[in-house]
Design an enzyme around this catalytic site. Structure first.
Site, PDB file in Angstrom:
ATOM      1  N   CYS A 164      -0.367  45.108-125.422  1.00  0.00           N
ATOM      2  CA  CYS A 164       0.625  46.174-125.204  1.00  0.00           C
ATOM      3  C   CYS A 164       0.929  47.049-126.411  1.00  0.00           C
ATOM      4  O   CYS A 164       1.508  48.117-126.254  1.00  0.00           O
ATOM      5  CB  CYS A 164       1.927  45.562-124.696  1.00  0.00           C
ATOM      6  SG  CYS A 164       1.759  44.865-123.039  1.00  0.00           S
ATOM      7  N   HIS A 302       7.400  51.210-126.402  1.00  0.00           N
ATOM      8  CA  HIS A 302       6.680  50.523-125.319  1.00  0.00           C
ATOM      9  C   HIS A 302       7.672  49.706-124.496  1.00  0.00           C
ATOM     10  O   HIS A 302       8.361  48.836-125.028  1.00  0.00           O
ATOM     11  CB  HIS A 302       5.589  49.603-125.867  1.00  0.00           C
ATOM     12  CG  HIS A 302       5.006  48.744-124.789  1.00  0.00           C
ATOM     13  ND1 HIS A 302       4.224  49.266-123.788  1.00  0.00           N
ATOM     14  CD2 HIS A 302       5.149  47.430-124.505  1.00  0.00           C
ATOM     15  CE1 HIS A 302       3.911  48.294-122.945  1.00  0.00           C
ATOM     16  NE2 HIS A 302       4.450  47.177-123.359  1.00  0.00           N
ATOM     17  N   ASN A 335       5.107  48.134-116.482  1.00  0.00           N
ATOM     18  CA  ASN A 335       4.499  47.985-117.806  1.00  0.00           C
ATOM     19  C   ASN A 335       2.981  48.117-117.666  1.00  0.00           C
ATOM     20  O   ASN A 335       2.326  47.223-117.154  1.00  0.00           O
ATOM     21  CB  ASN A 335       4.890  46.612-118.376  1.00  0.00           C
ATOM     22  CG  ASN A 335       4.247  46.329-119.727  1.00  0.00           C
ATOM     23  OD1 ASN A 335       3.333  47.028-120.166  1.00  0.00           O
ATOM     24  ND2 ASN A 335       4.709  45.285-120.385  1.00  0.00           N
TER      25      ASN A 335
END
Length: 388
Positions: A164, A302, A335
């Protein structure tokens, strides 16, 4: 005789790297978060696990996600029952999907970015491709080069299995390439498909279930270059970048590629680890600029999950609107691993234009982009917006 110094000077760009265009894409299959628990437990033949289903429902309710997009639909999952089990050998089936679909989704995003950039694709000198979904040789970078019809001499960088934080990594790498190679135009593509991580529920590993509640599919692409031509329209300057491993964070986020696909593990205190260390990263980035008020900059973080955003906001005393673009992307897409921050960058410049805010960064000059992921690794990018 030309000196090495003169050659080096001629090779380097004059100004900072800029983001010149952004494109995004998702698979057509849209999943409503409110009905997802019923669908997920039905498709994985787990409806007998009633308590776990209730727990999963609560996870989905708390996720702040309204919908996600997924390549895996009911038809594909029915054809591949091994993917629906919690721990069935299924890597071949997963690989067969993502090796084809990851470059295809990447192509959709890249085509949009190239169109916005408005220059011929033959001017692309470098390609950075990033995915946590599947591994292959030649890689997704090669497949995308073929799909887009880029020059065979394009200089390619393939980043697999980063996780990520990598939306920050690709910008860091693109900045270095653009600034050290005069005239370079770097196509950056992050393409993520959850077919590698999807699996049925288990009450022994609730962290796996957290992933099933959060992850979605998406691809984003940007064009990065220095010294823009008059026909090119820069959106953001990439001013400074850093990567660091947080102290005492080993094992906080792990992913392991196994016969059963990519397994996902996380410690409960990921939000705590990030919020505890975020100020140090901000001081390092913004002290040289004389900035210590983090409400005076725009934010692209993020969205690993709502708890991370909540704790960062609380720790720094951020106003709720600071994370608006970030929370919007989490809500609309979930996500999407490395692609998320590029989606947020796109959302921010679009809303800034729509609302007539004066700059691409919500009317502010300076901003920060954060990537968080396995390690626990943090990527920091200092951005400067462009006047609208």
């Amino acid at each position: 005789m030309v000196s090495v110094e003169e050659i080096r000077k001629a090779q380097r760009a004059e100004g900072p790297a800029t983001v010149m265009a952004i494109g995004t894409a998702t698979p057509p299959n849209c999943v409503d978060q409110s009905t997802y628990p019923d669908y997920y437990f039905r498709i994985t033949n787990s409806e007998h696990m009633t308590e776990l289903k209730e727990k999963f429902k609560r996870m989905c309710d708390k996720s702040m996600i309204k919908k996600r997009y997924m390549y895996l639909n009911e038809e594909i999952l029915k054809e591949n029952p091994s993917v629906c089990a919690y721990m069935a050998p299924s890597l071949d089936a997963r690989q067969d999907m993502v090796v084809v679909e990851v470059p295809k989704l990447g192509k959709e995003a890249a085509t949009k970015a190239i169109k916005e950039w408005g220059q011929p694709k033959s001017k692309i000198t470098h390609l950075i491709f990033c995915t946590t979904s599947g591994v292959d040789m030649p890689g997704a970078d090669y497949q995308l080069t073929k799909l887009l019809g880029l020059r065979p001499s394009v200089k390619r960088y393939m980043m697999y299995q980063q996780g990520c934080f990598a939306g920050g990594t690709v910008l860091r790498l693109a900045k270095d390439l653009a600034e050290n190679n005069k005239g370079a135009r770097v196509l950056v593509v992050c393409s993520e498909i959850t077919a590698v991580t999807f699996r049925g529920p288990t009450d022994t590993h609730l962290d796996s279930l957290v992933g099933q509640a959060l992850f979605g599919d998406g691809a984003a692409a940007v064009i990065v270059g220095s010294d823009p031509l008059p026909v090119e329209k820069p959106l953001f300057q990439l001013v400074w970048t850093a990567q660091t491993i947080l102290p005492d964070s080993e094992g906080a986020i792990d992913g392991h590629l196994r016969e059963v696909g990519l397994t996902f593990h996380l410690l409960k205190d990921v939000p705590g680890l990030i919020s505890k260390n975020i100020e140090k990263a901000l001081v390092e980035a913004f002290q040289p600029l004389g900035i210590s008020d983090y409400n005076s900059i725009f934010w692209i973080a993020h969205p690993g999950g709502p708890a991370i955003l909540d704790q960062v906001e609380a720790k720094l005393g951020l106003k709720p609107e600071k994370m608006e673009a970030t929370r919007h992307v989490l809500s609309e897409y979930g996500n999407m691993s490395s692609a998320c921050v590029l989606f947020i960058l796109d959302q921010m410049r679009k809303k800034s234009i729509e609302n007539g805010l004066g700059t691409t960064g919500e009317g502010l000059d300076w901003g920060v982009l954060f990537g968080f992921g396995p390690g626990l690794t943090v990527e920091t990018v200092v951005l400067r917006s462009v006047t609208l």
